[in-house]
Scaffold this motif. Structure first.
Motif, mmCIF file in Angstrom:
data_model
loop_
_atom_site.group_PDB
_atom_site.id
_atom_site.type_symbol
_atom_site.label_atom_id
_atom_site.label_comp_id
_atom_site.label_asym_id
_atom_site.label_seq_id
_atom_site.Cartn_x
_atom_site.Cartn_y
_atom_site.Cartn_z
ATOM 1 N N ASN A 199 41.631 -4.957 4.479
ATOM 2 C CA ASN A 199 42.837 -5.769 3.585
ATOM 3 C C ASN A 199 42.792 -7.296 5.078
ATOM 4 N N GLN B 146 52.694 -3.745 6.586
ATOM 5 C CA GLN B 146 52.319 -2.813 5.396
ATOM 6 C C GLN B 146 51.816 -2.040 5.815
ATOM 7 N N ASN C 233 42.553 -11.311 5.901
ATOM 8 C CA ASN C 233 43.729 -11.810 5.972
ATOM 9 C C ASN C 233 43.412 -12.909 7.330
ATOM 10 N N VAL D 286 43.354 -3.353 8.308
ATOM 11 C CA VAL D 286 43.994 -5.392 7.496
ATOM 12 C C VAL D 286 43.928 -5.607 9.296
ATOM 13 N N PRO E 63 49.814 -0.746 8.357
ATOM 14 C CA PRO E 63 48.926 -0.193 8.745
ATOM 15 C C PRO E 63 48.197 0.949 9.409
ATOM 16 N N VAL F 246 52.114 -8.403 8.668
ATOM 17 C CA VAL F 246 50.978 -6.647 8.801
ATOM 18 C C VAL F 246 51.699 -5.527 8.873
#
Length: 685
Positions: free
Chosen positions: A484, A506, A486, A470, A508, A503
């Protein structure tokens, strides 16, 4: 000797005697009356001093009109009768083409082309028929030639016309091949390759009716672009109208019409459009507002559109990272940032600047009526076979809006660790850091040092379907598959710190934070690294050990940082020597002593003389130098004690780690860059 004995600078010309030759270098993009007067004055002075070998350096001149071209012949006449000569050097492709089609290159030698004048295709025998030429060049097969000849016999049409109608050979190839047979130049018309005043010497309607356009008029001879160089009645009509001889050249009919329209519709813009615009240029996201009447007529005009497109295309071709459009008191300017340095490319008239800005705003789908507030947007174009993103930013100033376009060309981005230019030991350490399952890896350096590029290369190396990667960026520069990505949005409160908190929920494996700017982001990044995540980020410090002190100054507890920090890489980008003008020399004794090189060894260094390829800088391209430090047990203990800068420097030197300066000097020793460039970038010599 008089004042020509040393380099001189006036407003318009630099005069430099070199050996038995004298170089005359106009400094403006366009040769005006003042420049011509100065050139004649210098040549007269050279004649008085019996300096008869002259070189006119055109490296800074973008295009020449008829008066400037004729002046070259006049200047040559002043010295040729005295046993001297005049040559031109450092000519652009546009000027080279102008000299070719006016046949001035037959009278005046091009110094560069004592390299050679290239021909695009092999020379065919003079007596070869047109159809056989097409076959010999591989443009047409024998079967289609027979069929075309049969149609010609029945219809009476010309062979080239038949081939174009049947779409067997393009109009450009037909004209180029016909030009070889007739010994008539074929030319691709483009801005800078015609004199707008000469184009307008034939009324617009007449030029459209005849399908011709006069390009230059030199010494009573006009260079006339046409599609049929064998049309004697047409040539006679033009000669009678202009009262001068015609020298025909062949050009495509659509380009002739376009040149007529641009020169007659808005002649004030034509001189600014001096950059060749290739055909493969397309604005992918060109969303016009519903109310077209709101767009300035000037901004919607073809010359402005072409100017903007050509500026963008040239920036992509030159590898520029940024395009600056800046208004000033008398004239605007366009500058490209190439290899970290700004170069002035052109100077449009001030009244043209608002139209260029409006056109860019239209391309970025912004409000062209708003000139008081800064605006940001995005433009996407397709050129030279690839997609290029442009980040638009405008800022109102004293003389108008300044616009900066950040050029994001993914095809030119380095997204592979192997291509970062790391020395073997640095690369080994860096890959070791990326192999960790958790920890904080920092890349440091000033703005423009390539930190984000290194992070993207690291992400590409780590990218796997088995990992959840991420990123938190501002903004997202390149889109990567699987990862991913952002954007932060400070306007709505979505900062790096807030995004990072979310984050971490999520699941990661790897988190990339575009930049650690303040305490909250730093603390969360450290906590993430301590809780089983590999965190990659950038920091603005001058060297690797400076990252430790910066993080502590931000408020991160030393005992937490010591456990979280895996390693730091500091980097800089240094310009490499231009390969086109590279020369070598022996290092002076003081340089040898300064760096402790063996005094009995002949140390060879290199530099660039400066040429059009490198904008006379001597440099082309960049390479990275790195300084890396990995956190081991000893450094962890040192960090826990809240060390001073002197203690960290002492640790670095005691472990024989190479500094940025030492890495840079190694690059200079291997003739990749210069000692001066290392001093400029590292600021430590």
């Amino acid at each position: 000797m008089s004042e020509v004995s040393s380099p001189q600078t006036s407003e318009s010309v630099i005069c430099t005697p070199i050996g038995v030759m004298t170089y005359l270098a106009p400094t403006a993009a366009h040769i005006d009356d003042a420049t011509l007067e100065r050139l004649h004055a210098y040549v007269d002075q050279c004649v008085e001093e019996r300096r008869y070998r002259l070189v006119v350096d055109l490296s800074r001149v973008h295009h020449m009109d008829s008066r400037a071209l004729e002046a070259l012949l006049d200047l040559q006449d002043k010295v040729i009768g005295l046993g001297g000569w005049l040559k031109v050097a450092q000519v652009s492709e546009t000027i080279r083409e102008a000299l070719r089609i006016t046949r001035i290159s037959n009278a005046i030698a091009l110094l560069d082309d004592e390299v050679e004048m290239r021909s695009e295709s092999p020379v065919q025998p003079a007596g070869m028929r047109l159809g056989d030429r097409f076959v010999a060049k591989g443009l047409l097969d024998a079967k289609h030639l027979e069929e075309a000849l049969a149609i010609q016999q029945q219809s009476g049409k010309r062979l080239g016309e038949i081939l174009i109608q049947r779409d067997w050979v393009s109009e450009q190839e037909v004209l180029a091949t016909l030009g070889e047979q007739l010994d008539v130049p074929f030319v691709r018309l483009r801005p800078g390759l015609y004199d707008a005043a000469v184009v307008r010497s034939i009324p617009k309607r007449t030029a459209e009716r005849l399908n011709v356009v006069p390009l230059f008029q030199v010494r009573g001879e006009v260079t006339l672009a046409m599609t049929d160089a064998q049309s004697i009645p047409l040539i006679n009509e033009v000669e009678e109208r202009l009262r001068c001889r015609v020298r025909p050249v062949l050009a495509r009919s659509d380009e002739i019409l376009k040149t007529i329209l641009e020169s007659h519709d808005d002649s004030s813009l034509t001189d600014e459009l001096v950059i060749e615009l290739d055909e493969d240029f397309e604005v992918v996201e060109d969303a016009f507002p519903a109310d077209l009447s709101a767009i300035d007529e000037l901004a919607a005009g073809s010359p402005v559109v072409n100017t903007v497109n050509s500026i963008i295309q040239r920036a992509v071709r030159e590898g520029a990272s940024d395009i600056h459009l800046e208004p000033a008191r008398g004239r605007a300017r366009v500058r490209f940032r190439i290899d970290g340095v700004l170069y002035e490319i052109m100077r449009p008239r001030m009244e043209l600047h608002p139209a260029l800005v409006s056109r860019l705003k239209v391309m970025a789908n912004l409000d062209i009526a708003e000139r008081r507030l800064p605006q940001d947007g995005r433009i996407q174009v397709h050129t030279q076979g690839r997609m290029v993103d442009l980040r638009f930013s405008s800022l109102p100033g004293l003389f108008g809006e300044k616009v900066v376009l950040r050029v994001l060309d993914k095809s030119q981005a380095i997204l592979n660790v192997d291509n970062l230019g790391m020395q073997d030991d640095v690369k080994e350490t860096f890959l070791g850091l990326l192999a960790r399952s958790y920890g904080l890896v920092l890349v440091t350096g000033p703005t423009g040092s390539g930190k984000t590029t290194t992070l993207y290369a690291a992400l590409s190396y780590l990218n796997s379907i088995e990992k959840n990667i991420v990123t938190i960026e501002d903004p997202i520069e390149y889109q990567l598959d699987i990862i991913n990505q952002n954007d932060v949005r400070p306007a709505i409160g979505l900062t790096f710190a807030k995004m990072l908190k979310h984050v971490l929920r999520q699941d990661p494996d790897v988190v990339m934070v575009g930049e650690i700017r303040e305490r909250e982001t730093a603390e969360i990044a450290v906590q993430a690294a301590l809780t089983g995540h590999l965190v990659l980020s950038t920091l603005h410090t001058n060297d690797s050990v400076g990252a430790v002190t910066r993080m502590i100054e931000m408020g991160v507890e030393p005992y937490l940082l010591s456990s979280a920090l895996a390693g730091v890489i500091a980097q800089r980008l240094v310009r490499t020597i231009c390969q086109q003008c590279k020369t070598t020399f022996l290092a002076p004794p003081e340089i040898v002593r300064r760096y402790g090189w063996p005094e009995d060894e002949r140390v060879q260094l290199a530099r660039g003389r400066g040429c059009p390829e490198c904008f006379d800088s001597g440099y082309r391209g960049r390479v990275a130098i790195h300084e890396v430090i990995e956190t081991g047990a000893e450094l962890q203990h040192l960090i826990m004690s809240n060390p001073s800068r002197d203690q960290l420097d002492s640790y670095f030197s005691s472990h024989s780690l190479k500094t940025l300066l030492q890495r840079g000097v190694d690059k200079a020793r291997s003739a990749e860059t210069t000692i001066e460039e290392i001093g400029r970038v590292v600021s430590a010599i």
